[in-house]
Design an enzyme around this catalytic site. Structure first.
Site, PDB file in Angstrom:
ATOM      1  N   HIS A  77      40.046  37.306  40.546  1.00  0.00           N
ATOM      2  CA  HIS A  77      39.942  38.663  40.000  1.00  0.00           C
ATOM      3  C   HIS A  77      40.466  39.635  41.049  1.00  0.00           C
ATOM      4  O   HIS A  77      40.499  39.306  42.237  1.00  0.00           O
ATOM      5  CB  HIS A  77      38.480  39.024  39.716  1.00  0.00           C
ATOM      6  N   ARG A 128      45.412  32.635  34.644  1.00  0.00           N
ATOM      7  CA  ARG A 128      45.591  34.006  34.108  1.00  0.00           C
ATOM      8  C   ARG A 128      47.010  34.233  33.562  1.00  0.00           C
ATOM      9  O   ARG A 128      47.349  33.710  32.556  1.00  0.00           O
ATOM     10  CB  ARG A 128      45.265  35.077  35.170  1.00  0.00           C
ATOM     11  N   ASP A 152      37.097  25.524  39.549  1.00  0.00           N
ATOM     12  CA  ASP A 152      36.836  26.733  38.751  1.00  0.00           C
ATOM     13  C   ASP A 152      37.461  27.947  39.442  1.00  0.00           C
ATOM     14  O   ASP A 152      36.831  28.996  39.601  1.00  0.00           O
ATOM     15  CB  ASP A 152      35.345  26.941  38.473  1.00  0.00           C
TER      16      ASP A 152
HETATM   17 ZN   LIG Z   1      35.891  28.746  34.444  1.00  0.00          ZN
END
Ligand SMILES: [Zn+2]
Length: 444
Positions: A314, A65, A310
């Site tokens: 969030h 991010r 992965d």
């Molecule tokens: Zn991903």
């Protein structure tokens, strides 16, 4: 010449075999792997008490991010999570805000990351259908490219097979691999639209919006486009028996396609989605026991090349509410290696397979020269693990900003105890001791 550091009293998995040896490090490189008496003299010697050393694990699927999404994670917190989780290198996905789709935006990311990363970071970029720009992205440091067949990341339509072949060819000519999120967007959006308009919004309805055939159709398209383009392609997070079968067959015919599996698709099923609720929503979703069994078999047999987290952090408020609005994914950097080591201890998989899937194959597939093995001349990226050490997954301790996990409360045997990047210890157990900037940004 004297070395900087000798690690002695170790079991070493070199990437090929397990030996009793010490490791001598100078200027961030491994200069010798040998029995203690045969190591060169060093400024410092560390007795490792019989711990196991494996090559620095490489996580090829991470969402760090940062920038406008820093409220979810940033380069520092994400790489702290990597260091505490035993990863020495991570590859960052390009669906950021702004997205990594131009040389300027990539350069900005590289600059920002240089100052803050604790482990090594390489960047994916989104390929435009333009060879010149793709070559510039590579020269600015793009390690690989990512195409998403499910969500619109590009300014070109990924549903069109000619476009896909063209993108693969352009990336291939630039000498880099291309990774693909293989779920067919038209199938997913049609199914989701149908469910939404009939008022269905249960957590299990999410499975129906991401049917097996969406993955199967997309994997077939990737295989065909790989053959037509001559590209080296990598299928992200395979989750179904059908996808595994298709990839297995393609590999037997020597199609240059590789694939990865995530720990959540190996250790959890749709029953866990039902139990945990929206926090366990992820793309592709958690599948059936039959799928899970097929993924384990494919990993053991080498049909699955790579295990990747992965890691998709969030904010907590983005993980609750309407099932169609919940952000898919959860953090994984701090649980992946302990889960895989625990699986070794439980006899589910051999250590050789785990080292191959977390270290050797990621370095080979993504062209990370000098990484993935413990070998003279290679980078001194390694992790010391205690196969008898215990850890209870407590997300409140995570270095990631996302402090939740579908594995909360799991007791795992086998933990990283020292993460070493370029010869420097960056994590001691769960404590991060590396400074911002102690990792390197990989360029091409
Ligand atoms: Zn991903």
């Amino acid at each position: 010449m004297r070395s900087d550091l000798n690690l002695v009293n170790l079991k070493v998995h070199t990437g090929e075999l397990l030996i009793e040896a010490g490791i001598s490090i100078r200027d961030g490189k491994i200069v010798k792997v040998a029995k203690t008496p045969n190591l060169p003299e060093a400024e410092e010697t560390m007795d490792c008490g019989g711990l196991l050393a494996i090559p620095g694990p490489i996580d090829v699927h991470v969402h760090l991010r940062d920038m406008e999404l820093s409220y979810k994670e940033d380069f520092y917190t994400g790489t702290c999570a990597a260091a505490a989780g035993g990863f020495t290198t991570v590859l960052d996905m390009p669906n950021t805000k702004p997205p990594t789709d131009s040389p300027e935006k990539l350069a900005e990311k590289v600059e920002r990351a240089r100052r803050s990363v604790v482990v090594n970071v390489g960047f994916y970029a989104i390929p435009p259908l333009d060879g010149q720009t793709v070559r510039e992205l590579v020269s600015r440091g793009a390690v690989a490219f990512k195409v998403n067949l499910c969500k619109r990341w590009t300014d070109w339509d990924t549903g069109n097979q000619e476009n896909l072949v063209k993108a693969f060819r352009i990336v291939s000519e630039a000498g880099r691999p291309v990774a693909v999120h293989a779920e067919e967007g038209s199938i997913v959006s049609e199914a989701e639209g149908r469910l939404r308009s009939s008022g269905r919004s249960g957590v299990m309805d999410y499975l129906e919006a991401h049917p097996d055939r969406a993955e199967f159709r997309a994997v077939r398209r990737v295989i065909q486009a790989t053959l037509s383009s001559g590209a080296r392609t990598h299928v992200c997070h395979v989750s179904t028996v059908w996808a595994v079968e298709a990839l297995s067959r393609a590999k037997r015919f020597r199609v240059p396609v590789t694939c990865e599996v995530t720990p959540h698709h190996l250790f959890l099923t749709s029953k866990d989605l039902e139990r945990i609720g929206t926090k366990a929503i992820v793309d592709p979703p958690l599948r059936s026991e039959v799928d899970v069994e097929a993924l384990w078999r494919a990993l053991r047999e080498g049909v699955v090349d790579v295990v990747a987290s992965d890691h998709a952090p969030h904010a907590e408020w983005e993980k609750v509410g309407d099932v169609w609005e919940v952000s898919p994914g959860f953090p994984g950097l701090e649980t992946t290696l302990p889960l895989m080591l625990d699986a070794v201890n439980r006899g589910l998989v051999e250590l050789d397979v785990v080292v191959r899937a977390l270290c050797v194959r990621p370095a080979e597939i993504f062209g990370l020269v000098g990484k993935g093995r413990i070998r003279e001349g290679y980078d001194a990226d390694l992790v010391l693990v205690d196969m008898d050490g215990w850890w209870r997954v407590d997300p409140s301790e995570f270095h990631s900003k996302a402090k939740y996990s579908p594995f909360e409360g799991w007791r795992l045997m086998g933990v990283p105890v020292k993460t070493i990047v370029g010869g420097v210890v960056v994590a001691e157990g769960r404590e991060v001791v590396g400074k911002p900037g102690s990792g390197r940004v990989l360029v091409g």
